[in-house]
Design an enzyme around this catalytic site. Structure first.
Site, short mmCIF file in Angstrom:
data_model
loop_
_atom_site.label_atom_id
_atom_site.label_comp_id
_atom_site.label_asym_id
_atom_site.label_seq_id
_atom_site.Cartn_x
_atom_site.Cartn_y
_atom_site.Cartn_z
CB ALA A 61 12.06 -17.66 -8.30
N GLY A 106 13.58 -12.50 -6.65
CA GLY A 106 12.72 -12.54 -5.47
C GLY A 106 13.43 -12.11 -4.21
CD GLU A 109 10.26 -9.46 -7.23
OE1 GLU A 109 9.35 -9.02 -7.95
OE2 GLU A 109 10.61 -10.67 -7.23
CD GLU A 129 13.03 -10.82 -11.49
OE1 GLU A 129 12.70 -10.98 -10.31
OE2 GLU A 129 13.72 -9.83 -11.88
#
Length: 255
Positions: A61, A106, A109, A129
């Site tokens: 992110a 991300g 992911e 994270e």
């Protein structure tokens, strides 16, 4: 554009293009959802490659943007974040991730949303994270555990450590490791092979596996049974069986 869709010979390449690290800011997330939905709807897209370029898949992110968000802002945004990734996971066609360099947070992911993952020998994947005092928020706690099992997923999520390509292959986080220069080529070849296959049967197979994993065995079998019988109404089934009988296996030319 931070994300583009290029289509050639039935293969759509969804390309992240936000140098230097393909950080997934809000605009990129929203564009990713739009193009995933477009790839789902377009008849000329029969299979999809997710790609971040030769150097990096996506390093996560946009932390600077995220730091400015308070609790209320993230409550409002978190559903849209997940929806962007879910749109990729629900593309009703074969999807392969071509992972180069970093696929973290991300980025990892996003790779998890693919059906198959081909990684470069120098790739590093992870869910860091926890090092920010957070947890994965774009599906990582769910898709990672379903892919590699809960204990391995917890190890990666709890520690935030990076996984090299060889370990990622060993635990099932990626499916194939190749030299960095060959990642996109091999991912495209995987997609191109399936792009010439029976589109409805491929869609059925993907939905049966994905939906079946979310339910009990009896419901999963009912989903499979419905699709299996339904495929007998398709032209591809007729082409495939006729070709098998007349020419032998593996020679059908699907439309």
């Amino acid at each position: 554009m931070t994300v583009t869709l290029e289509v050639a010979e039935g293969v759509g390449t969804i390309r992240l293009d936000r140098p230097p690290m393909n950080a997934l800011d809000i605009a990129t997330q929203d564009r990713l959802r739009e193009l995933a939905e477009e790839a789902s709807d377009r008849d000329d897209v029969r299979a999809v490659v997710l790609y971040g370029g030769e150097k990096v898949f996506a390093a996560g992110a946009d932390i600077k943007e995220m730091r400015e968000m308070d609790h209320a802002a993230m409550v409002a945004r978190s559903r849209a974040l997940q929806d962007s990734f879910t749109a990729v996971a629900r593309i009703p066609k074969p999807v392969v991730a071509a992972v180069t360099g970093y696929a973290l947070g991300g980025g990892c992911e996003l790779a998890l949303c693919a059906d198959y993952r081909i990684a470069a020998e120098n790739a590093k994947l992870g869910q860091p994270e926890i090092l920010l005092g957070l947890i994965p928020g774009a599906g990582g706690t769910q898709r990672l555990a379903r892919l590699v099992g809960p204990s391995k997923a917890k190890d990666l999520i709890f520690t935030g450590r990076h996984v090299r390509a060889d370990e990622a292959l060993a635990i099932g986080l990626v499916d194939k490791v190749v030299p960095a220069a060959e990642v996109y080529e091999q991912a495209h070849a995987w997609a191109a092979r399936l792009a010439s296959g029976p589109a409805i049967a491929l869609r059925a197979a993907k939905e049966c596996v994905d939906a079946g994993l979310e339910t009990d065995i009896d419901t999963g079998l009912a989903i499979e049974r419905s699709w299996f019988a339904g495929l007998f109404a398709t032209e591809d089934r007729e082409i495939g069986m006729r070709s098998f009988v007349e020419e032998g296996p593996g020679k059908a030319k699907f439309r």
